[in-house]
Design a protein around this motif. Structure first.
Motif: not given
Ligand code: SF4
Ligand SMILES: Cc1cc2nc3c(=O)[nH]c(=O)nc-3n(C[C@H](O)[C@H](O)[C@H](O)COP(=O)(O)OP(=O)(O)OC[C@H]3O[C@@H](n4cnc5c(N)ncnc54)[C@H](O)[C@@H]3O)c2cc1C
Ligand code: SF4
Ligand code: SF4
Ligand code: SF4
Ligand code: FES
Lengths: 277, 246, 348
Positions: C137-139, C245-248, C298-300, C302-304, C315-323, C332-334
């Motif tokens: 996680a990196f929220w 798995v992404c919450p958003t 596109h995914r990044y 969208r998130k960033g 669009g990424c809350v840093g939950c780390g689930r996708c990682v 791994n957005p981080l």
């Molecule tokens: S860490 Fe991954 S799963 Fe979690 S919010 Fe960010 S993009 Fe979505």
């Protein structure tokens, strides 16, 4: 009817009143809204048509807005599940529709101006709505030029209608095909080859174009070369669509949603987007 | 309107798929109410039977199967491959990795000499297949859906994405996060990730997903604690007829 | 808003009461060793120190498969289908509350998605301050350590048997007072909550963006042509796990099935993902994002960037689930954002 709780996913019934074959794979469908009301669309908008049990798909509205009639037209190329099922319909059959959805050509901007309509392939289908709207209000617009490009003569659609337009003198019509056959007497070449044939007044000309993705790049480049500004160019971008409401994500062009921000875009607004054209 | 005629045939396989269809029980009556079942199993060669839809089960394992299958193809408007053996060759393809005399011994015992047999293959390597209902066994609800789609005149839809999608929808814990192997990453979905949801892993019974990234999958599977042999065996189990199995 | 102090021994009574009229979900340890929100039952051991719920809370508000309409093939009449069971999500970490807030904004604006709107209205969100931080996680570094709103109650464990509960809505307060009068938190208890937050923020420092998250959209604008997209996406299995798995993430497909009599039927939606190969593919097989790198990028974006441009948040809350979910180790957005930052470092 009105007691139903509202959901934007619920289509309403319309009835097929006429079906006209336009080419081997393209058919025009005239529908009538069961609720008796006009569709109240603007040129360039689309409807989502439901063939229940098969699926739903977006189609441009091909008829001009009709204030007093509850009919509207679409023209469909048979290519997959929904489009094939549509082709099996007989007059009297019902389907569901949602919409009209999406942005439209800014006809108010075109008032008093020259208009160049560029239709590649099936692009004539949505442009027809604009064209006939303008013809109905012909004196509000200045010069009207229609360019139509088709791959092969046998793929041409609305052939008689376009011939009538040419005869009417209201519109200057230029047509070309990429690959001629022995019957073809007209221009040969891609649609860009028509542009030099029309003397355009770049400062006063608006361009509305619809066609395959590849066409846009070349036609826009030609128009820009002629000195037509980006904000005078309007295109309609087709994308995969599911919801039509800006939710499902399928139609995204960078951060734009083709279903609500488009399908009709001013070129200025999409120039910077890598995924647009 | 006349009811569409449908027919069922089988080649090498275990007939497990027809069993799955029978398991639909009362639903089957409703669905089959829209059709006329003209033939189960046997194809009459010579006279031209006609049926709108032929569901064909099993893989092609002998030259004479080809003749029969081509006959079916000729008579059918729509030919549907039913089950893993028919759609992707399935387990029968395991024998393709054995020396011929070994599998002939195993399959036919002492009579091995009497039977002609060759590398097992899916229907599509012999005739044009219009639709597939993959899986070992097939998912009866998918059979029901696809049959209805055919009845409505729609070309059948099957998922074109990997099992992982349905596995995530089901909320399963990924086998890889438990240090195990799983073929869900390259296998066509449609089974609702049945095996993972039941605690096992995906064996690939629905065949490769279109565009499967096999190079990446091999790297993903090749983790500490997993032997190359185990990977190979898993890839050969159902995917023997594809490029996945080396 | 008011904050009350609630003791552990009060919980069974409250849970009992709530579960009479709501489906109640609480954090617990799964057989496989991970944590998730599961249906509450008496004597279930609550995992107070869960680091992240294995499945994101979006499934309660936006289920993997949801009927939208029923139709009649003959009359072509269609009816909406709404299902909105009253439910309480007890134990939603702040980053997941923020993710829910994003879904609220995106699905309720424009043409509001009535199916979502109704489910959301029937859902009580009880936020919960995390005690531990998932290794991926990196929220804390993407502005998602706290949620300013979006919860009915917000719980913070301030001792072995005590919680402060911040009230976020009248509905929350009412639920909390179902088992007798409430005790407002003392200044000391509130200080305890503050310290609990500070402790977890300290733990969350193990992972983070190397720059201020608000720079992300600008960073991405410069990175369209980065070689990174191709490098990572070569390993992509197009499995969509990172999306699902992404919450958003809330992309969906719409499909339908006629009933066995072929008279009526249901049109439903199902989770979809922009990483799937055919996501942007149209009839005739033209694909608007044909290459893995197009989809990966596109995914990044969208998130960033794209979501940020719409609502001013990543669009990424840093939950780390996708990682964790990405078997190929590339979602791994981080890492991606940090690497892009390094790549463009000479420009800062
Ligand atoms: S860490 Fe991954 S799963 Fe979690 S919010 Fe960010 S993009 Fe979505
Ligand atoms: C704004 C817009 C206007 C359109 N106008 C016309 C028109 O006037 N005439 C015409 O013939 N076609 C038009 N199309 C294309 C038409 O929507 C597709 O040909 C149609 O969706 C194919 O559906 P299908 O079920 O037959 O094909 P399948 O391949 O079976 O497609 C299944 C589903 O995928 C989606 N899909 C597939 N292709 C497209 C596509 N090109 N665009 C959007 N969604 C797609 C649809 O949801 C469709 O139901 C338009 C598309 C858009 C986006
Ligand atoms: S368990 Fe298998 S199918 Fe499920 S997500 Fe993991 S790899 Fe995919
Ligand atoms: S999980 Fe894999 S092996 Fe199991 S049924 Fe599905 S595709 Fe077949
Ligand atoms: S989870 Fe990984 S492999 Fe799967 S689509 Fe996302 S990035 Fe690709
Ligand atoms: S079609 Fe769903 S977002 Fe545009």
């Amino acid at each position: 009817m009105n007691t139903k709780p509202f959901s934007p996913y619920v289509p309403r019934p319309v009835t097929l009143v006429e079906k006209t074959k336009l080419s081997d794979f393209v058919t025009r469908f005239t529908f009538e809204q069961d609720n008796g009301r006009p569709l109240a669309h603007k040129p360039g908008q689309f409807v989502n048509v439901s063939m229940y049990g098969i699926g739903e798909a977006p189609f441009s509205i091909s008829s001009p807005p009709r204030r007093t009639q509850n009919t509207f037209e679409i023209a469909v190329r048979k290519i997959g599940a929904v489009t094939s099922a549509l082709h099996e319909l007989k007059p009297g059959a019902k389907v569901g529709i949602r919409g009209p959805y999406g942005s439209s050509f800014p006809v108010m901007k075109f008032v008093g101006k020259d208009i160049l309509i560029v239709a590649g392939g099936l692009g004539y289908i949505p442009l027809r709505s604009l064209l006939f709207y303008q013809l109905r209000h012909r004196d509000e617009f200045n010069r009207m030029v229609l360019m139509v490009g088709t791959r092969e003569p046998k793929e041409r659609i609305f052939v008689d209608e376009i011939a009538d337009l040419a005869k009417s003198g209201d519109v200057e019509v230029l047509e070309t095909v990429d690959m001629p056959d022995e019957t073809w007497k007209g221009n040969v070449g891609v649609i860009t080859t028509l542009l030099p044939k029309a003397e355009l007044d770049p400062a006063n000309t608006y361009v509305a174009m619809v066609g395959p993705p590849i066409m846009y790049r070349f036609v826009i480049a030609e128009c820009r070369k002629k000195g037509i500004a980006s904000d005078q160019i309007f295109v309609s971008l087709e994308r995969k669509m599911k919801c039509g409401l800006g939710k499902c994500g399928h139609c995204q062009i960078n951060e734009l949603n083709a279903c609500i921000d488009g399908p009709v875009f001013c070129y200025t607004d999409i120039e910077a987007y890598q995924e647009a054209i | 309107m006349a009811k569409p005629k449908i027919a069922f045939f089988d080649f090498a396989g275990c007939e497990g798929d027809q069993l799955q269809i029978a398991n639909l029980e009362e639903r089957l009556l409703d669905i089959l109410g829209h059709v006329e079942v003209v033939s189960f199993r046997e194809v009459a060669t010579g006279h031209s039977d006609d049926y709108d839809v032929a569901f064909v089960e099993g893989s092609i394992t002998r030259p004479e199967d080809e003749i029969r299958l081509k006959e079916i193809r000729k008579n059918a408007k729509v030919l549907v491959a039913l089950g893993a053996c028919a759609a992707i060759g399935g387990i029968n393809c395991l024998k393709n990795f054995l020396a011929e005399n070994v599998y002939r011994e195993e399959v036919y015992g002492g009579q091995a000499r009497w039977f002609s047999t060759y590398a097992a293959r899916p229907l599509k390597s012999v005739v044009k297949v219009d639709a597939e209902i993959p899986g070992c066994p097939i998912d009866p609800t998918e059979f029901a859906r696809i049959t209805k789609e055919l009845l409505l005149g729609r070309s059948p839809w099957i998922p074109d994405f990997p099992v992982c999608v349905e596995c995530k929808q089901a909320g399963n814990v990924c086998r890889y996060e438990m240090g195990r192997m799983c073929l869900g990453i390259i296998t066509r979905a449609g089974c609702k990730a049945a095996c993972v949801s039941q605690g096992a892993h995906c064996w690939g019974c629905r065949g490769l997903v279109p565009g499967a990234n096999l190079d990446a999958a091999r790297i993903v599977m090749d983790r500490p604690g997993t032997s190359r042999k185990a990977i190979q065996d898993l890839l050969r189990f159902f995917l023997g007829d594809t490029g996945a199995a080396l | 808003m008011t904050t009350y102090t609630v003791y552990k021994e009060q919980l069974p009574g409250l849970f009992e009461k709530w579960s009479e009229s709501y489906a109640l979900y609480v954090p617990a340890k799964l057989r496989e060793g991970f944590y998730d929100l599961v249906p509450w039952k008496r004597d279930l051991e609550i995992a107070w120190d869960f680091d992240v719920a294995y499945n994101s809370p979006k499934r309660f508000l936006f289920p993997p498969r949801e009927a939208l309409i029923t139709f009649n093939r003959k009359t072509c009449e269609a009816e909406p289908v709404f299902e909105a069971p009253p439910q309480i999500l007890f134990g939603v970490h702040p980053y997941d509350v923020k993710a829910i807030n994003q879904l609220d904004q995106l699905l309720e604006t424009g043409s509001p998605d009535q199916n979502y709107v109704r489910r959301r209205a029937a859902t009580v969100v009880m936020g919960y301050e995390p005690l531990t931080v998932s290794p991926t996680a990196f929220w804390a570094s993407v502005g998602a350590a706290s949620a300013a709103h979006g919860y009915d109650l917000y719980w913070t464990k301030i001792g072995p048997a005590a919680f402060t509960v911040e009230v976020g809505s009248a509905r929350g307060e009412e639920l909390l007072s179902m088992c007798g009068p409430l005790v407002p938190s003392t200044a000391g208890d509130k200080e305890g909550a503050r310290r609990a937050k500070a402790r977890v923020l300290f733990k969350a420092r193990h992972n983070g963006l190397r720059y201020n998250w608000e720079e992300t959209p600008r960073l991405l604008s410069k990175s369209w042509d980065s070689p990174l997209w191709r490098r990572y996406s070569q390993m992509c299995l197009a499995c969509g796990s990172c999306n699902l798995v992404c919450p958003t993430c809330y992309c969906f497909d719409i499909r339908e099935e006629a009933d066995d009599q072929l008279e009526e039927g249901v049109r439903y939606r199902e989770w979809d993902g922009c990483m799937l190969e055919s996501f942007a593919k149209v009839a005739g097989n033209h694909n608007f994002r044909p290459k893995a790198q197009d989809r990966y990028r596109h995914r990044y974006f969208r998130k960033g960037k794209y979501i940020y441009d719409k609502i001013g948040e990543l669009g990424c809350v840093g939950c780390g689930r996708c990682v964790r979910a990405c078997t190929a180790g590339i979602a791994n957005p981080l890492k991606v954002f940090n690497e892009l930052w390094e790549e463009t470092a000479h420009e800062h």
